[in-house]
Design a protein around this motif. Structure first.
Motif, mmCIF file in Angstrom:
data_model
loop_
_atom_site.group_PDB
_atom_site.id
_atom_site.type_symbol
_atom_site.label_atom_id
_atom_site.label_comp_id
_atom_site.label_asym_id
_atom_site.label_seq_id
_atom_site.Cartn_x
_atom_site.Cartn_y
_atom_site.Cartn_z
ATOM 1 N N THR A 109 0.834 -1.318 0.115
ATOM 2 C CA THR A 109 -0.318 -0.075 0.023
ATOM 3 C C THR A 109 1.085 1.281 0.119
ATOM 4 N N GLU A 111 0.525 4.932 1.673
ATOM 5 C CA GLU A 111 0.205 5.861 2.838
ATOM 6 C C GLU A 111 1.718 6.385 3.344
ATOM 7 N N ARG A 140 0.957 -8.629 -1.088
ATOM 8 C CA ARG A 140 1.413 -8.876 -0.104
ATOM 9 C C ARG A 140 1.335 -10.060 -0.046
ATOM 10 N N GLU A 142 0.027 -13.242 1.213
ATOM 11 C CA GLU A 142 -0.662 -13.403 2.286
ATOM 12 C C GLU A 142 -0.397 -14.641 2.438
ATOM 13 N N MET A 150 -8.694 -13.127 -6.496
ATOM 14 C CA MET A 150 -9.776 -13.178 -5.514
ATOM 15 C C MET A 150 -9.246 -12.557 -4.330
ATOM 16 N N GLY A 152 -5.501 -12.750 -4.071
ATOM 17 C CA GLY A 152 -3.841 -13.499 -4.644
ATOM 18 C C GLY A 152 -2.842 -12.573 -3.908
ATOM 19 N N PHE A 155 -1.596 -8.682 -6.873
ATOM 20 C CA PHE A 155 -2.791 -8.219 -7.160
ATOM 21 C C PHE A 155 -2.604 -6.356 -7.936
ATOM 22 N N MET A 157 -4.592 -2.728 -7.659
ATOM 23 C CA MET A 157 -5.259 -2.261 -6.717
ATOM 24 C C MET A 157 -5.371 -0.354 -7.134
ATOM 25 N N ASP A 159 -5.634 3.039 -5.513
ATOM 26 C CA ASP A 159 -6.034 3.714 -4.332
ATOM 27 C C ASP A 159 -5.487 5.074 -4.320
ATOM 28 N N GLU A 280 -15.132 -8.105 -0.473
ATOM 29 C CA GLU A 280 -14.908 -6.929 -0.469
ATOM 30 C C GLU A 280 -14.135 -7.024 -1.646
ATOM 31 N N HIS A 283 -12.211 -0.203 -0.421
ATOM 32 C CA HIS A 283 -11.908 -0.078 0.967
ATOM 33 C C HIS A 283 -11.848 1.352 1.450
ATOM 34 N N PHE A 285 -11.089 5.026 3.752
ATOM 35 C CA PHE A 285 -10.759 5.051 5.752
ATOM 36 C C PHE A 285 -10.419 5.954 5.539
ATOM 37 N N SER A 313 -7.501 7.119 2.722
ATOM 38 C CA SER A 313 -6.448 6.331 1.933
ATOM 39 C C SER A 313 -8.386 5.552 1.531
ATOM 40 N N TYR A 314 -8.097 5.142 0.101
ATOM 41 C CA TYR A 314 -9.585 4.288 -0.659
ATOM 42 C C TYR A 314 -8.759 3.015 -1.284
ATOM 43 N N GLY A 315 -9.228 2.969 -1.257
ATOM 44 C CA GLY A 315 -8.463 1.263 -2.311
ATOM 45 C C GLY A 315 -9.683 0.666 -2.784
ATOM 46 N N GLY A 317 -10.023 -3.455 -5.363
ATOM 47 C CA GLY A 317 -9.501 -4.305 -5.982
ATOM 48 C C GLY A 317 -9.961 -4.692 -7.355
HETATM 49 N N1 5CA Z 1 -4.470 2.082 1.538
HETATM 50 C C1 5CA Z 1 -5.663 0.941 1.633
HETATM 51 C C2 5CA Z 1 -6.858 1.717 1.120
HETATM 52 S S1 5CA Z 1 -5.868 2.371 -0.035
HETATM 53 C C3 5CA Z 1 -5.745 -0.297 1.437
HETATM 54 O O1 5CA Z 1 -4.672 -1.158 1.313
HETATM 55 N N2 5CA Z 1 -6.662 -1.045 1.288
HETATM 56 S S2 5CA Z 1 -6.664 -2.538 1.382
HETATM 57 O O2 5CA Z 1 -6.340 -3.045 2.647
HETATM 58 O O3 5CA Z 1 -8.905 -2.697 2.100
HETATM 59 O O4 5CA Z 1 -7.059 -2.541 -0.135
HETATM 60 C C4 5CA Z 1 -8.126 -2.439 -0.790
HETATM 61 C C5 5CA Z 1 -8.723 -3.323 -1.929
HETATM 62 O O5 5CA Z 1 -7.687 -3.804 -2.026
HETATM 63 C C6 5CA Z 1 -9.745 -4.144 -0.818
HETATM 64 O O6 5CA Z 1 -11.081 -3.745 -0.938
HETATM 65 C C7 5CA Z 1 -9.443 -5.274 -2.038
HETATM 66 O O7 5CA Z 1 -10.439 -5.704 -3.102
HETATM 67 C C8 5CA Z 1 -7.868 -5.732 -2.871
HETATM 68 N N3 5CA Z 1 -7.701 -6.238 -2.556
HETATM 69 C C9 5CA Z 1 -7.115 -6.301 -0.369
HETATM 70 N N4 5CA Z 1 -5.974 -7.764 -0.475
HETATM 71 C C10 5CA Z 1 -6.177 -7.987 -1.323
HETATM 72 C C11 5CA Z 1 -6.043 -9.787 -2.477
HETATM 73 N N5 5CA Z 1 -5.058 -10.410 -1.501
HETATM 74 N N6 5CA Z 1 -5.711 -9.938 -3.496
HETATM 75 C C12 5CA Z 1 -6.724 -9.035 -4.354
HETATM 76 N N7 5CA Z 1 -7.728 -7.631 -3.852
HETATM 77 C C13 5CA Z 1 -6.685 -7.593 -2.649
#
Ligand code: 5CA
Length: 437
Positions: A109, A111, A140, A142, A150, A152, A155, A157, A159, A280, A283, A285, A313-315, A317
């Motif tokens: 991410t 920030e 990440r 994971e 879904m 990964g 991935f 994003m 943001d 989700e 997301h 914040f 911040s606003y994400g 996926g």
């Molecule tokens: N910095 C904040 C907002 S920019 C942030 O990182 N938010 S988050 O962690 O919620 O991630 C934002 C979006 O990324 C999630 O709502 C989801 O749709 C997507 N996402 C998060 N982790 C994964 C993942 N491992 N694989 C695929 N999409 C993901």
């Protein structure tokens, strides 16, 4: 595009490693291939969808006044030492050293990165507000990457990050993204319910997740039964007007994720409460000065005093959405793309590629459709009709035009709507006009 030349490696059998329908269909329809756990290559058909999703996201961000930038995937660890998150982030963060032995990381991410850019450039409250976004790959590590794109490890994003002088202004920035998100998902034909959510490692005290209800969702969610009948209205609003009434309206019906749902304090009676699984897809914040304070991102306020920036911040996926769209749009035969994200507008099937008359007529129609600017995938292969129907249904283009010798003799072509399954003969010479927008 002629299917005979297209790189579309379809699979006949269900791949055993795929547990959920979107993962199975993305592999079978030749959209992605796994490189290692949670890391995928996007093949031509998959990439087309990813780009279309990205485009809708971008258009709605731009409309809401956010400005696109592109930050790197690799970040120096110093940034994270400064914010104090380096140690907290744990094993999900991929850390490594470059040849000069500097600590680096693959960004999960941004920030820290964006805050320092703004800190170094913006000195006065007059330069606020700002909202910067990018669409960039994240990593990440994971624990359990699964369900294809879904969850990964790598991935895509979208943001973004908002910077304001005061809390009220920051809430307005939050509301703008709230509206933009409802519009974004509605344009893709998705019903994404905004739910009060936990802020997790991003921090802050106000947060909403946008959840699509689906049996295969990873989160447990709770919402008022009335959400099921509600059509989420993606009206276009004036982003400079007071958005608080809109925000209140769309948060007035109860909806909360597992972490936020307190059964004892829930205002919805048990028989009106829906417990479901959710995916989700976004997301948002609001976290005030959590990053600006440690990183020293301050501006001179109206009286010359130093004010730390109020941030959110606003994400979204982006790559996850491709899977989520399939979870929400498929049947036993395959994917059913909503038009807004479909990789091609139309499929054209020539049932008798070996028949000169059919080939000539199909080639001619294909050329006309292309001239009219219609994105068409033309199955010109010498395969059995059954194989062609199955392939076209699997990849899920919204409409199919099917040309065979019998129809052709009568001057007709068959039109099949993938979602409804309805079939109808069209005079061949009206086919282009029918799909030209
Ligand atoms: N910095 C904040 C907002 S920019 C942030 O990182 N938010 S988050 O962690 O919620 O991630 C934002 C979006 O990324 C999630 O709502 C989801 O749709 C997507 N996402 C998060 N982790 C994964 C993942 N491992 N694989 C695929 N999409 C993901």
């Amino acid at each position: 595009m002629r299917l005979s030349r297209y790189f579309l490696p379809l699979l006949r059998e269900n791949p055993s490693e795929a547990q959920i329908v979107s993962h199975r269909l993305m592999l079978r329809a030749g959209m992605i291939r796994q490189s290692s756990a949670g890391i995928y290559s996007w093949l031509p058909l998959g990439l087309r969808v990813l780009k279309r999703v990205e485009r809708i996201v971008r258009e709605e961000q731009d409309r809401a006044g956010a400005q696109e930038i592109l930050m790197p995937t690799i970040q120096p660890a110093e940034l994270w030492h400064e914010s104090g998150r380096y140690d907290d982030y744990g094993k999900e963060m991929l850390r490594f050293r470059d040849r000069h032995d500097r600590e680096m990381l693959y960004g999960p991410t941004n920030e820290e990165q964006v805050t320092t850019i703004v800190r170094d450039a913006i000195k006065s409250y007059r330069d606020l507000p700002k909202n910067l976004y990018h669409i960039q790959w994240k990593f990440r590590d994971e624990v359990r990457p699964r369900f294809g794109v879904m969850r990964g490890r790598e991935f895509l994003m979208k943001d973004n990050y908002s910077f304001d002088l005061e809390r009220d202004a920051a809430k307005h920035s939050y509301n703008k993204m709230f509206v933009a998100y409802l519009r974004t998902f509605a344009r893709m034909g998705l019903k994404a319910i905004p739910m009060r959510a936990d802020t997790g490692p991003i921090g802050g005290d106000l947060s909403h997740e946008f959840q699509i209800l689906a049996d295969t969702g990873e989160s447990e969610v709770y919402c008022d039964r009335r959400w099921l009948e509600t059509d989420i209205l993606a009206e276009e609003l004036d982003y400079d007007s007071d958005l608080e009434p809109f925000f209140r309206h769309w948060t007035s019906l109860y909806a909360a994720t597992d972490e936020m749902h307190k059964p004892d304090a829930c205002p919805v009676p048990a028989d009106e409460l829906v417990t479901a699984r959710g995916i989700e897809v976004g997301h948002i914040f609001y976290f005030g000065t959590n990053y600006s304070k440690p990183l020293g991102a301050v501006v001179a306020g109206p009286n010359g005093e130093e004010v730390p920036l109020e941030m959110g911040s606003y994400g979204i996926g982006v790559s996850r959405l491709v899977g989520a769209l399939i979870e929400a749009n498929h049947d036993d035969a395959g994917i059913i793309w909503p038009e807004a994200v479909s990789p091609f507008r139309l499929g054209l099937i020539n049932l008798r590629a070996a028949d000169a008359k059919c080939r000539e007529a199909a080639d001619e129609l294909y050329a006309k459709l292309r001239t009219a600017g219609i994105d068409v995938l033309y199955d010109d292969r010498d395969e059995s009709p059954g194989a062609k129907f199955a392939a076209m249904d699997l990849i899920g283009l919204p409409d199919q035009l099917i040309l065979g010798p019998r129809g052709l003799a009568a001057g007709n072509i068959e039109h099949k709507n993938r979602r409804t399954g309805t079939r109808q003969d069209l005079p061949l010479d009206t086919a282009v006009a029918r799909f030209a927008s």
